[in-house]
Design a protein around this motif. Structure first.
Motif, PDB file in Angstrom:
ATOM      1  N   VAL A   1      42.337  37.684  53.762  1.00  0.00           N
ATOM      2  CA  VAL A   1      43.659  37.070  53.600  1.00  0.00           C
ATOM      3  C   VAL A   1      43.836  35.859  54.517  1.00  0.00           C
ATOM      4  CG1 VAL A   1      46.145  37.434  53.880  1.00  0.00           C
ATOM      5  CG2 VAL A   1      44.744  39.175  52.744  1.00  0.00           C
ATOM      6  N   ALA A   2      43.535  36.022  55.801  1.00  0.00           N
ATOM      7  CA  ALA A   2      43.743  34.916  56.753  1.00  0.00           C
ATOM      8  C   ALA A   2      42.905  33.682  56.421  1.00  0.00           C
ATOM      9  CB  ALA A   2      43.476  35.391  58.179  1.00  0.00           C
ATOM     10  N   PRO A   3      41.590  33.813  56.200  1.00  0.00           N
ATOM     11  CA  PRO A   3      40.832  32.586  55.900  1.00  0.00           C
ATOM     12  C   PRO A   3      41.204  31.969  54.556  1.00  0.00           C
ATOM     13  CG  PRO A   3      39.396  34.507  55.741  1.00  0.00           C
ATOM     14  CD  PRO A   3      40.705  34.981  56.313  1.00  0.00           C
ATOM     15  N   LEU A   4      41.531  32.780  53.587  1.00  0.00           N
ATOM     16  CA  LEU A   4      41.879  32.228  52.276  1.00  0.00           C
ATOM     17  C   LEU A   4      43.235  31.525  52.324  1.00  0.00           C
ATOM     18  CD1 LEU A   4      41.060  31.896  49.315  1.00  0.00           C
ATOM     19  CD2 LEU A   4      42.209  34.070  48.846  1.00  0.00           C
TER      20      LEU A   4
ATOM     21  N   ALA B   1      37.364  25.915  45.317  1.00  0.00           N
ATOM     22  CA  ALA B   1      36.180  26.669  44.902  1.00  0.00           C
ATOM     23  C   ALA B   1      35.266  26.949  46.103  1.00  0.00           C
ATOM     24  CB  ALA B   1      35.414  25.901  43.824  1.00  0.00           C
ATOM     25  N   ILE B   2      35.067  25.957  46.937  1.00  0.00           N
ATOM     26  CA  ILE B   2      34.202  26.143  48.102  1.00  0.00           C
ATOM     27  C   ILE B   2      34.846  27.100  49.101  1.00  0.00           C
ATOM     28  CG2 ILE B   2      33.146  24.974  50.085  1.00  0.00           C
ATOM     29  CD1 ILE B   2      32.562  22.626  48.185  1.00  0.00           C
ATOM     30  N   THR B   3      36.164  27.059  49.221  1.00  0.00           N
ATOM     31  CA  THR B   3      36.861  28.015  50.086  1.00  0.00           C
ATOM     32  C   THR B   3      36.568  29.443  49.644  1.00  0.00           C
ATOM     33  OG1 THR B   3      38.617  26.473  50.670  1.00  0.00           O
ATOM     34  CG2 THR B   3      39.149  28.815  50.821  1.00  0.00           C
ATOM     35  N   LEU B   4      36.606  29.677  48.349  1.00  0.00           N
ATOM     36  CA  LEU B   4      36.283  31.016  47.841  1.00  0.00           C
ATOM     37  C   LEU B   4      34.831  31.389  48.152  1.00  0.00           C
ATOM     38  CD1 LEU B   4      38.157  30.901  44.424  1.00  0.00           C
ATOM     39  CD2 LEU B   4      38.765  32.278  46.442  1.00  0.00           C
ATOM     40  N   ILE B   5      33.929  30.450  47.958  1.00  0.00           N
ATOM     41  CA  ILE B   5      32.511  30.702  48.250  1.00  0.00           C
ATOM     42  C   ILE B   5      32.304  30.942  49.742  1.00  0.00           C
ATOM     43  CG2 ILE B   5      30.214  29.632  48.259  1.00  0.00           C
ATOM     44  CD1 ILE B   5      31.161  28.178  45.625  1.00  0.00           C
ATOM     45  N   MET B   6      33.047  30.213  50.585  1.00  0.00           N
ATOM     46  CA  MET B   6      32.905  30.335  52.045  1.00  0.00           C
ATOM     47  C   MET B   6      33.375  31.690  52.571  1.00  0.00           C
ATOM     48  SD  MET B   6      31.626  27.814  53.674  1.00  0.00           S
ATOM     49  CE  MET B   6      31.286  26.085  53.605  1.00  0.00           C
ATOM     50  N   LEU B   7      34.086  32.453  51.758  1.00  0.00           N
ATOM     51  CA  LEU B   7      34.483  33.786  52.198  1.00  0.00           C
ATOM     52  C   LEU B   7      33.264  34.672  52.452  1.00  0.00           C
ATOM     53  CD1 LEU B   7      37.596  34.501  49.943  1.00  0.00           C
ATOM     54  CD2 LEU B   7      37.569  34.044  52.414  1.00  0.00           C
ATOM     55  N   VAL B   8      32.195  34.443  51.714  1.00  0.00           N
ATOM     56  CA  VAL B   8      30.977  35.252  51.898  1.00  0.00           C
ATOM     57  C   VAL B   8      30.366  35.022  53.289  1.00  0.00           C
ATOM     58  CG1 VAL B   8      28.645  35.705  51.028  1.00  0.00           C
ATOM     59  CG2 VAL B   8      30.554  35.405  49.424  1.00  0.00           C
TER      60      VAL B   8
END
Length: 183
Positions: free
Chosen positions: A112-115, A154-161
Motif C-alpha cells: 500500500v505505502a509504495p504504491l 506500469a513501472i511502479t507496479l513492476i517495481m513492487l516486486v
C-alpha cells in the motif's frame, strides 16, 4: 562505515544518478506520447521508499535533499538548465510528498505505502516537470506527460516486486530499534 552511513550514501548516490540519467533521457522522445526518461525515473520512488522504510522519514528527506542538489548540478552540465530547474522543482516536491505519504502508510499491507506514495507523487512530478520543462517549446508536452505517466504507473507496479524482495532483506527502522541499532 555504519549501516546508517552506508544507507544514506547509497540512497543519495542512487538518487543522483537516476535523476541525472532521467534528465538526459527525457530530452529524447520515443514518439509523441513518451520519452526515454519514463523508463528510469520511477526507480527514484523505489529508492525513496526503501530509504523511508529502512532509515525513517527524516533521513529519507536528507537523501532527497542531497540527491536533489547533486542531480541539479549534474543535469545543468549534462542536460540543459531548463531541464535541470524543472526537474529540481518537480523532484523536490514529488519526493517529499512521496516520503510523507509512504511514512503515513508504512504500517499498512506491504504494497500500500509504495504504491500509493508513488502514484500520487508521480502525478505531481510529471505535471510539474513537463509543464516547466517543455511548455512553450513546440513539443507536444501534454501528450508526452500523459504517456510518461502511464509508463510510470506500469513501472511502479513492476517495481513492487523488487521492493518486496528488498524489504525482506533490509532491516526496517522498527527492527533496528528493537536491536539497539536504531538509525
Amino acid at each position: 562505515m555504519t549501516m546508517l552511513t552506508r544507507g544514506l550514501l547509497l540512497g543519495t548516490l542512487a538518487m543522483a544518478l537516476l535523476v541525472t540519467a532521467s534528465n538526459i533521457l527525457v530530452q529524447f522522445p520515443v514518439n509523441d506520447f513518451l520519452t526515454w526518461g519514463a523508463f528510469t525515473y520511477p526507480a527514484c520512488f523505489l529508492v525513496t521508499d526503501l530509504c523511508t522504510r529502512t532509515l525513517g522519514a527524516e533521513r529519507a528527506r536528507k537523501v532527497v535533499y542531497v540527491g536533489f542538489a547533486v542531480a541539479v548540478v549534474l543535469s545543468i552540465a549534462l542536460a540543459t538548465p531548463r531541464i535541470a530547474m524543472a526537474s529540481g522543482a518537480a523532484f523536490l516536491t514529488a519526493q517529499l510528498l512521496d516520503v510523507a505519504i509512504f511514512d503515513r502508510l508504512r504500517r499498512a499491507v506491504w504494497w500500500v505505502a509504495p504504491l500509493a506514495s508513488s502514484l500520487f507523487a508521480s502525478a505531481i512530478d510529471t505535471a510539474l516537470f513537463f509543464s516547466l520543462a517543455f511548455a512553450g517549446t513546440g513539443l507536444p508536452w501534454v501528450t508526452l506527460a500523459l504517456g510518461d505517466y502511464v509508463v510510470k504507473l506500469a513501472i511502479t507496479l513492476i517495481m513492487l516486486v523488487p521492493f518486496r524482495a528488498l524489504i525482506s532483506t533490509l532491516p526496517s527502522r522498527e527492527r533496528m530499534q528493537g536491536t539497539g541499532l536504531s538509525p
